[in-house]
Design a protein around this motif. Structure first.
Motif, PDB file in Angstrom:
ATOM      1  N   GLN A   5     -13.738   3.977  17.671  1.00  0.00           N
ATOM      2  CA  GLN A   5     -13.201   4.623  17.391  1.00  0.00           C
ATOM      3  C   GLN A   5     -13.633   5.362  15.833  1.00  0.00           C
ATOM      4  N   ALA A   6     -12.770   4.255  15.062  1.00  0.00           N
ATOM      5  CA  ALA A   6     -12.276   4.375  14.075  1.00  0.00           C
ATOM      6  C   ALA A   6     -13.718   4.794  13.118  1.00  0.00           C
ATOM      7  N   ARG A   7     -14.959   3.894  13.771  1.00  0.00           N
ATOM      8  CA  ARG A   7     -16.121   4.253  13.016  1.00  0.00           C
ATOM      9  C   ARG A   7     -16.375   5.445  13.511  1.00  0.00           C
ATOM     10  N   ASN A   8     -16.552   6.205  14.860  1.00  0.00           N
ATOM     11  CA  ASN A   8     -17.060   7.324  15.527  1.00  0.00           C
ATOM     12  C   ASN A   8     -16.276   8.854  14.114  1.00  0.00           C
ATOM     13  N   TRP A   9     -14.630   8.585  14.250  1.00  0.00           N
ATOM     14  CA  TRP A   9     -14.487   9.267  13.233  1.00  0.00           C
ATOM     15  C   TRP A   9     -14.935   9.136  12.011  1.00  0.00           C
ATOM     16  N   ILE A  10     -14.658   8.411  10.812  1.00  0.00           N
ATOM     17  CA  ILE A  10     -15.212   8.540   9.657  1.00  0.00           C
ATOM     18  C   ILE A  10     -16.932   8.584   9.699  1.00  0.00           C
ATOM     19  N   LEU A  38     -18.880   1.594   6.994  1.00  0.00           N
ATOM     20  CA  LEU A  38     -18.307   1.367   7.827  1.00  0.00           C
ATOM     21  C   LEU A  38     -18.618  -0.052   8.259  1.00  0.00           C
ATOM     22  N   ARG A  39     -19.416  -1.243   8.095  1.00  0.00           N
ATOM     23  CA  ARG A  39     -19.390  -2.387   8.198  1.00  0.00           C
ATOM     24  C   ARG A  39     -18.404  -3.036   7.957  1.00  0.00           C
ATOM     25  N   ASP A  40     -17.533  -2.463   7.507  1.00  0.00           N
ATOM     26  CA  ASP A  40     -16.148  -3.343   7.328  1.00  0.00           C
ATOM     27  C   ASP A  40     -14.724  -2.911   8.416  1.00  0.00           C
ATOM     28  N   ILE A  41     -15.136  -2.305   9.398  1.00  0.00           N
ATOM     29  CA  ILE A  41     -14.102  -1.585  10.026  1.00  0.00           C
ATOM     30  C   ILE A  41     -14.071  -2.835  10.865  1.00  0.00           C
ATOM     31  N   GLU A  42     -14.636  -3.644  11.741  1.00  0.00           N
ATOM     32  CA  GLU A  42     -14.181  -4.909  12.482  1.00  0.00           C
ATOM     33  C   GLU A  42     -13.383  -5.805  11.695  1.00  0.00           C
ATOM     34  N   ARG A  43     -13.338  -6.624  10.291  1.00  0.00           N
ATOM     35  CA  ARG A  43     -13.179  -6.981   9.922  1.00  0.00           C
ATOM     36  C   ARG A  43     -11.819  -6.694   9.385  1.00  0.00           C
ATOM     37  N   LEU A  44     -11.643  -5.322   8.912  1.00  0.00           N
ATOM     38  CA  LEU A  44     -10.641  -4.531   9.043  1.00  0.00           C
ATOM     39  C   LEU A  44      -8.808  -4.853  10.085  1.00  0.00           C
ATOM     40  N   PHE A  45      -9.887  -5.086  11.235  1.00  0.00           N
ATOM     41  CA  PHE A  45      -9.126  -4.648  12.472  1.00  0.00           C
ATOM     42  C   PHE A  45      -8.327  -6.043  12.704  1.00  0.00           C
ATOM     43  N   ARG A  46      -9.196  -6.905  12.537  1.00  0.00           N
ATOM     44  CA  ARG A  46      -8.814  -8.261  12.661  1.00  0.00           C
ATOM     45  C   ARG A  46      -7.835  -7.849  11.463  1.00  0.00           C
ATOM     46  N   ARG A  47      -7.724  -7.886  10.409  1.00  0.00           N
ATOM     47  CA  ARG A  47      -6.643  -8.299   8.964  1.00  0.00           C
ATOM     48  C   ARG A  47      -5.630  -7.743   9.465  1.00  0.00           C
ATOM     49  N   LEU A  48      -5.667  -6.466  10.220  1.00  0.00           N
ATOM     50  CA  LEU A  48      -4.322  -5.670  10.643  1.00  0.00           C
ATOM     51  C   LEU A  48      -3.958  -6.453  12.125  1.00  0.00           C
TER      52      LEU A  48
END
Length: 360
Positions: free
Chosen positions: A172-177, A135-145
């Protein structure tokens, strides 16, 4: 003697639609149905039906092998991804025809992230996609997208938009996962985040033998069977679809199969969605089985793909069946599906036949 076929998941929507298509092309076929669900099996229109263990249980293999011998089956046809893999794993032990892609191809197609990575490396159009590790990846992946605030979050295995949702923020992605982790026991590493494709939604069904394309056709999903019933608002199951003549879409849908396997055999259906620029991008490939909508198209013609599949599998000519009627210039064929009704096709010129317009 009539060919004897074994259809898995008999009584289910995909199983029954497959049998309906086969019988429309060749009424003399003798179809045996099997399922692990006795209630579903009661709905099967097969000539003979058998209750078997669940396909993922160890005893399924022996029961299937005995059934194939007892019924002198010529060809076995799976109807979902779980059974495609199971039959593929058993193919060397089964004493009948198995017309499926190679094991490695099936494995790659059943992991959406592996498939996307494979196709992207070969320069084929796919959405930009990243795997989630924690779950710590989420912000980084959003930036890469990139700058888009809409991201497609989904589980990398499964069908029917399983675990999929459109999210607008890392929270939202973190809560869903996290919900899937807590309630469904699905780890964060099972998810991917990818760019959202806002365009039209297509599926290309194709049939191959040893690298030769036998036939291909495309349909566009106009509305979805589960819209409102799932948070993704979309599904591979179309409530309303239409046959389309989209050469670019069909070209993409067949080009990726050639990239997967230069000697491809069996059937594939490729899900394709347009990006913001209108370019068709591959989002998923289901190897070894038919889509339900494509089977309904067999009833309209001009070619019965399921019958061509049987003939190709058993060494006969692919052949074609004439349409029930010739298609008129500019005419569209629609497929309609809903709960507790048989799927149906209707031509655009007939949409208002027998209907009085009382809208004022």
């Amino acid at each position: 003697m009539a060919r004897r076929l074994l259809v898995l998941r008999a009584g289910s929507g995909p199983g029954n639609t497959l049998m309906r298509s086969l019988k429309a092309g060749a009424p003399s076929l003798f179809i045996v149905g099997c399922n692990d669900d006795r209630f579903a099996l009661k709905k099967s229109p097969a000539n003979r039906n058998y209750l078997l263990p669940f396909s993922e249980r160890a005893e399924f293999g022996d029961a299937l092998i005995e059934l194939i011998k007892a019924e002198r089956i010529d060809l076995v046809l799976p109807t979902n991804d779980v059974d495609v893999k199971r039959i593929s794993d058993l193919r060397d032990s089964i004493a009948c025809g198995v017309f499926l892609p190679r094991k490695a191809v099936i494995k790659r197609c059943q992991d959406k992230y592996q498939l996307t990575t494979f196709l992207r490396r070969r320069g084929l159009p796919v959405p930009l996609t990243y795997p989630v590790t924690t779950l710590r990846d989420i912000e980084r992946l959003f930036r890469r997208l990139g700058p888009s605030r809409q991201v497609w979050c989904r589980i990398r295995k499964g069908t029917g938009s399983f675990g999929a949702i459109l999210v607008g923020s890392p929270r939202q992605a973190r809560n869903w996962i996290r919900c899937w982790e807590d309630v469904g026991g699905v780890p964060a590493a099972s998810f991917t985040l990818s760019e959202y494709l806002p365009g039209r939604d297509f599926s290309v069904q194709s049939l191959w033998k040893e690298g030769r394309l036998i036939m291909a056709r495309a349909h566009e999903r106009v509305s979805y069977f589960v819209a409102g019933g799932g948070p993704s608002t979309v599904s591979s199951q179309a409530a309303l679809a239409r046959i389309v003549d989209e050469p670019e879409v069909i070209e993409v849908g067949t080009k990726v199969i050639r990239a997967l396997d230069a000697r491809a055999s069996g059937t594939f259906f490729v899900d394709i969605k347009e990006n913001a620029s209108g370019q068709p991008c591959v989002t998923e490939i289901n190897a070894g089985r038919f889509s339900s909508v494509s089977l309904v198209h067999d009833l309209a013609g001009p070619d019965n793909m399921t019958l061509a599949y049987v003939r190709a599998a058993l060494g006969g000519p692919a052949g074609a069946r004439r349409a029930r009627r010739a298609r008129k210039p500019g005419e569209t064929c629609y497929v309609l599906r809903d709960l507790d009704t048989l799927p149906a096709f209707v031509w655009s010129d007939d949409l208002f036949e027998g209907i009085e317009d009382a809208r004022g």
